[in-house]
Design an enzyme around this catalytic site. Structure first.
Site, PDB file in Angstrom:
ATOM      1  N   LYS A   1     -23.903  17.509  17.383  1.00 13.40           N
ATOM      2  CA  LYS A   1     -24.587  16.446  16.514  1.00 13.40           C
ATOM      3  C   LYS A   1     -23.508  16.057  15.539  1.00 13.40           C
ATOM      4  CE  LYS A   1     -29.045  18.700  17.275  1.00 13.40           C
ATOM      5  NZ  LYS A   1     -29.715  19.939  16.766  1.00 13.40           N
TER       6      LYS A   1
ATOM      7  N   ASP B   1      -6.167 -12.048  -1.222  1.00 10.29           N
ATOM      8  CA  ASP B   1      -6.583 -11.710  -2.461  1.00 10.29           C
ATOM      9  C   ASP B   1      -7.167 -12.892  -3.287  1.00 10.29           C
ATOM     10  OD1 ASP B   1      -6.331  -9.089  -1.552  1.00 10.29           O
ATOM     11  OD2 ASP B   1      -4.685  -8.524  -3.535  1.00 10.29           O
TER      12      ASP B   1
ATOM     13  N   CYS C   1       0.702  -1.271   0.207  1.00 16.54           N
ATOM     14  CA  CYS C   1       0.028   0.181  -0.029  1.00 16.54           C
ATOM     15  C   CYS C   1       0.669   1.296  -0.022  1.00 16.54           C
ATOM     16  CB  CYS C   1      -0.887   0.072   1.232  1.00 16.54           C
ATOM     17  SG  CYS C   1      -1.909  -1.840   1.316  1.00 16.54           S
TER      18      CYS C   1
HETATM   19  P1  FAD Z   1      -0.157 -10.410  -1.569  1.00 13.53           P
HETATM   20  O1  FAD Z   1       0.209  -9.293  -0.622  1.00 13.53           O
HETATM   21  O2  FAD Z   1      -0.148 -10.009  -3.103  1.00 13.53           O
HETATM   22  O3  FAD Z   1       1.098 -11.546  -1.396  1.00 13.53           O
HETATM   23  C1  FAD Z   1       1.012 -12.787  -2.316  1.00 13.53           C
HETATM   24  C2  FAD Z   1       2.277 -13.276  -2.187  1.00 13.53           C
HETATM   25  O4  FAD Z   1       2.186 -14.769  -2.721  1.00 13.53           O
HETATM   26  C3  FAD Z   1       3.276 -12.563  -3.540  1.00 13.53           C
HETATM   27  O5  FAD Z   1       4.465 -11.746  -2.920  1.00 13.53           O
HETATM   28  C4  FAD Z   1       3.631 -13.402  -4.406  1.00 13.53           C
HETATM   29  O6  FAD Z   1       4.828 -13.313  -5.012  1.00 13.53           O
HETATM   30  C5  FAD Z   1       3.446 -14.875  -3.600  1.00 13.53           C
HETATM   31  N1  FAD Z   1       2.967 -16.054  -4.357  1.00 13.53           N
HETATM   32  C6  FAD Z   1       2.080 -16.237  -5.249  1.00 13.53           C
HETATM   33  N2  FAD Z   1       2.079 -17.578  -5.772  1.00 13.53           N
HETATM   34  C7  FAD Z   1       3.113 -17.923  -5.241  1.00 13.53           C
HETATM   35  C8  FAD Z   1       3.941 -19.344  -5.359  1.00 13.53           C
HETATM   36  N3  FAD Z   1       3.307 -20.345  -6.154  1.00 13.53           N
HETATM   37  N4  FAD Z   1       4.747 -19.718  -4.817  1.00 13.53           N
HETATM   38  C9  FAD Z   1       5.475 -18.802  -3.805  1.00 13.53           C
HETATM   39  N5  FAD Z   1       4.888 -17.355  -3.631  1.00 13.53           N
HETATM   40  C10 FAD Z   1       3.856 -17.170  -4.377  1.00 13.53           C
HETATM   41  N6  FAD Z   1      -5.300  -2.533   0.123  1.00 13.53           N
HETATM   42  C11 FAD Z   1      -5.963  -1.963   1.052  1.00 13.53           C
HETATM   43  O7  FAD Z   1      -6.550  -2.275   1.802  1.00 13.53           O
HETATM   44  N7  FAD Z   1      -5.306  -0.484   0.984  1.00 13.53           N
HETATM   45  C12 FAD Z   1      -4.550   0.166   0.277  1.00 13.53           C
HETATM   46  O8  FAD Z   1      -4.128   1.268   0.535  1.00 13.53           O
HETATM   47  C13 FAD Z   1      -3.693  -0.684  -0.691  1.00 13.53           C
HETATM   48  N8  FAD Z   1      -3.168  -0.125  -1.561  1.00 13.53           N
HETATM   49  C14 FAD Z   1      -2.356  -0.995  -2.408  1.00 13.53           C
HETATM   50  C15 FAD Z   1      -1.513  -0.499  -3.409  1.00 13.53           C
HETATM   51  C16 FAD Z   1      -0.660  -1.064  -4.305  1.00 13.53           C
HETATM   52  C17 FAD Z   1       0.243  -0.623  -4.975  1.00 13.53           C
HETATM   53  C18 FAD Z   1      -1.131  -2.672  -4.293  1.00 13.53           C
HETATM   54  C19 FAD Z   1      -0.285  -3.493  -5.267  1.00 13.53           C
HETATM   55  C20 FAD Z   1      -1.987  -3.176  -3.486  1.00 13.53           C
HETATM   56  C21 FAD Z   1      -2.807  -2.229  -2.726  1.00 13.53           C
HETATM   57  N9  FAD Z   1      -3.757  -2.873  -1.581  1.00 13.53           N
HETATM   58  C22 FAD Z   1      -4.303  -2.040  -0.858  1.00 13.53           C
HETATM   59  C23 FAD Z   1      -4.142  -4.231  -1.791  1.00 13.53           C
HETATM   60  C24 FAD Z   1      -3.337  -5.203  -0.722  1.00 13.53           C
HETATM   61  O9  FAD Z   1      -2.116  -4.953  -0.879  1.00 13.53           O
HETATM   62  C25 FAD Z   1      -3.850  -6.633  -0.804  1.00 13.53           C
HETATM   63  O10 FAD Z   1      -5.120  -6.686  -0.922  1.00 13.53           O
HETATM   64  C26 FAD Z   1      -3.112  -7.581  -0.111  1.00 13.53           C
HETATM   65  O11 FAD Z   1      -1.599  -7.381  -0.166  1.00 13.53           O
HETATM   66  C27 FAD Z   1      -3.418  -9.011  -0.521  1.00 13.53           C
HETATM   67  O12 FAD Z   1      -2.603  -9.611   0.409  1.00 13.53           O
HETATM   68  P2  FAD Z   1      -2.162 -11.220  -0.033  1.00 13.53           P
HETATM   69  O13 FAD Z   1      -1.368 -11.837   0.870  1.00 13.53           O
HETATM   70  O14 FAD Z   1      -3.501 -12.027  -0.464  1.00 13.53           O
HETATM   71  O15 FAD Z   1      -1.216 -11.171  -1.301  1.00 13.53           O
END
Ligand code: FAD
Length: 549
Positions: free
Chosen positions: A433, A282, A42
């Site tokens: 309020k 996600d 973020c």
């Molecule tokens: P991620 O954080 O994407 O992590 C998943 C990880 O899994 C990645 O690093 C990837 O490399 C790894 N991976 C995938 N497949 C494999 C595999 N097969 N083997 C090994 N590793 C693997 N959300 C908010 O709520 N507020 C914000 O202000 C906000 N701003 C954002 C700004 C940006 C620029 C971005 C890109 C996103 C933003 N988000 C924001 C969204 C938020 O970052 C995501 O919702 C959150 O990071 C999701 O978490 P996650 O763990 O599901 O996935």
């Protein structure tokens, strides 16, 4: 217990840390394809813009720290390639050494996130064309910006694009945002984005709505983004921010259930269709708190909370995920827009009955210096008054109101509860309020039928012969500086003495600037036997729908 976690950022790192707190003895392995774990996605746009000056600040923690503090076996540059559910093992590719190996598990958590969508158009792979997800993308974009970029094109008008737009403006880059829909920030209702559209214009960002890219060309002068409209936009840097897709390849190949939009299916314990495999963040489908439908909401808060819940369940604590309500906020320079729960368009799509009100309060007492205006839209059930959704746009104080309303939605509160909420007040923080109370009063009055209100769009949509008589009760000066076409001006203070100018046979839609004087006028008119309603949110709401009128 041997727990393997795939994905080392928001959901995965949260799950790993929680898992260790629950079990000192478990063997916990965290696989991350990239070189970093637990980085601040973020914050990435703000590092490009220079607001966050040091790259290290984006690293919430490091593999070394995760090892020393949590005794985690962190393996970066390690991509999990396949899951063998029968043998309960995964195939891992060590990207640094180029070798593959297997690792067995008792339980597995998938936290693979979502990848930016890259539309298959000519030129998508040209140098200078990017998506933004991780630190490596950020480094490449920042390096290009540091070398000197005059013009940039951001494809997509969502949260990330607008955050990048702000930071490009700060870097002096002439920026164009292209959005294929007729509005930016599509989770919001369009009228609530009007102040942000105005702010984009004020800050010199060109916004092209209803247009999309069909190709990117490399010319001697740089890149050219070719739009479906035929327009050609020169740029030295192009970023696609047109949405994300769940990283579900592992799940699909392992024949785990996946929803129609690609999100991994989980139950309330975040367990996939295989009870030994959990999934978070996600990559998954979640239940929408308001509609109860399955949906996908890529946000950091849910991913972090889900990580904890999955770990709890792995270690025998029965924890449930309540669902996601899509609480989101965006800052664009001094403007803030936030939402929680259902939007009006989502409720319409679902054919769900609702009522709505608009109010335009200041964020703290108007007499105290620095009061900033905001618009708050509240959506609620017409029978029970249950709060279904809220959106707010303004400056300071938007975040606080959206957070309070997010709690109200999760707690199943009604507009009558909002009337009764006791919130912190001193003049520099709020009002006796509070805007939350005000929204409750207006909505509660509507449901108790004390305060008949109409929506400006409904008034204007009526066929000419059936349209309500539009009565503007503001001052002549306000009326002259702009009014709803066809309205007649009788200031509220003169209304009692000028009732003979109104036809008792015609329904009256009264309005003022924000709704307060319109409410008073409606009360006078009703008690004098007229059929009258107040236009919700007054002229300010009309201007959200008709900004250039
Ligand atoms: P991620 O954080 O994407 O992590 C998943 C990880 O899994 C990645 O690093 C990837 O490399 C790894 N991976 C995938 N497949 C494999 C595999 N097969 N083997 C090994 N590793 C693997 N959300 C908010 O709520 N507020 C914000 O202000 C906000 N701003 C954002 C700004 C940006 C620029 C971005 C890109 C996103 C933003 N988000 C924001 C969204 C938020 O970052 C995501 O919702 C959150 O990071 C999701 O978490 P996650 O763990 O599901 O996935």
């Amino acid at each position: 217990m041997k727990l393997l976690i795939v994905g080392g950022v928001a959901g995965g790192a949260s799950a790993a840390a929680r898992a260790r707190r629950l079990s000192e003895d478990a063997h916990i392995v965290l696989f991350e394809r990239g070189p970093d774990v637990s980085f601040a996605n973020c914050g990435l746009p703000y590092y490009i813009g220079g607001e966050i000056a040091e790259r290290e600040k984006l690293l919430v923690t490091t593999p070394e720290r995760l090892h020393s503090r949590f005794k985690l076996d962190v393996r970066t540059r390690s991509s999990v390639e396949a899951i063998d559910r029968t043998a309960k093992k995964v195939l891992v590719r060590d990207l640094a050494l180029g070798r593959e190996y297997e690792e067995t598990y008792d339980k597995l958590i998938l936290a693979t996130g979502a990848a930016p969508f890259r539309p298959p158009i000519p030129g998508i792979d040209l140098p200078g064309v990017f998506t933004l997800r991780n630190l490596q993308d950020t480094d490449r974009i920042k390096e290009r910006v540091d070398r000197g970029v005059k013009q940039a094109v951001l494809l997509g008008g969502g949260f990330i694009s607008l955050e990048v737009a702000e930071n490009f403006v700060r870097r002096g880059i002439s920026t164009t945002v292209v959005e294929k829909n007729e509005q930016i920030l599509t989770p919001f209702d369009k009228e609530m984005t009007t102040p942000i559209v105005q702010e984009l214009a004020d800050k010199g960002v060109t916004l092209l709505l209803g247009q999309s890219s069909e190709a990117i060309e490399q010319t001697a002068e740089g890149l050219v983004v070719c739009l479906t409209s035929g327009q050609r936009l020169p740029a030295q840097l192009v970023i696609f921010g047109v949405g994300v897709r769940p990283e579900n390849k592992l799940a699909i190949e392992a024949k785990l259930e996946v929803g129609p939009r690609g999100g991994i299916r989980v139950n309330e314990h975040l367990q996939t269709s295989d009870p030994d495999i959990y999934a978070v963040g996600d990559a998954i489908e979640v239940k929408d708190v308001v509609s109860g439908e399955q949906t996908q909401v890529p946000l950091a808060g849910p991913a972090n909370r889900q990580g904890r819940i999955a770990a709890d369940n792995v270690f025998g604590r029965s924890a449930t995920y309540r669902g996601t309500q899509g609480t989101a906020i965006l800052g664009f320079f001094d403007r803030t827009v936030g939402m929680t729960g259902a939007s009006e368009k989502a409720l319409r799509r679902a054919n769900r009955p609702f009522r709505k009100v608009y109010i335009h309060p200041t964020h703290h007492a108007g007499y105290y210096p620095g009061a900033e205006a905001m618009t708050l839209k509240l959506l609620f059930d017409p029978t029970t008054g249950r709060v279904l959704g809220a959106q707010a746009v303004g400056g300071a104080g938007v975040d606080k109101r959206i957070d309070v309303l997010a709690v109200a939605i999760q707690a199943g509160m009604t507009v009558f509860d909002l009337e009764e909420m006791e919130l912190a007040y001193a003049p520099q923080y709020g009002s006796a309020k509070d805007p939350i109370n005000m929204a409750g009063f207006v909505a509660g009055g509507l449901l108790r039928e004390e305060h008949p209100q109409v929506d400006v769009e409904a008034v204007l949509a009526a066929p000419a012969g059936e349209r309500a008589f539009l009565l503007d009760v503001r001052t002549p000066q306000e009326f002259t500086s702009g009014h709803i076409p066809g309205a007649v001006n009788i200031p509220v203070d003169d209304l009692r003495s000028r009732l003979d100018e109104l036809s008792p046979d015609r329904t009256i839609a009264a309005y003022c600037q924000v709704g307060q004087r319109g409410y008073l006028a409606t009360r006078i008119l009703q008690q004098k036997g007229f059929s009258a309603s107040n236009i919700s949110g007054g002229y300010k709401t009309y201007k959200l729908f008709h900004p250039s009128a």
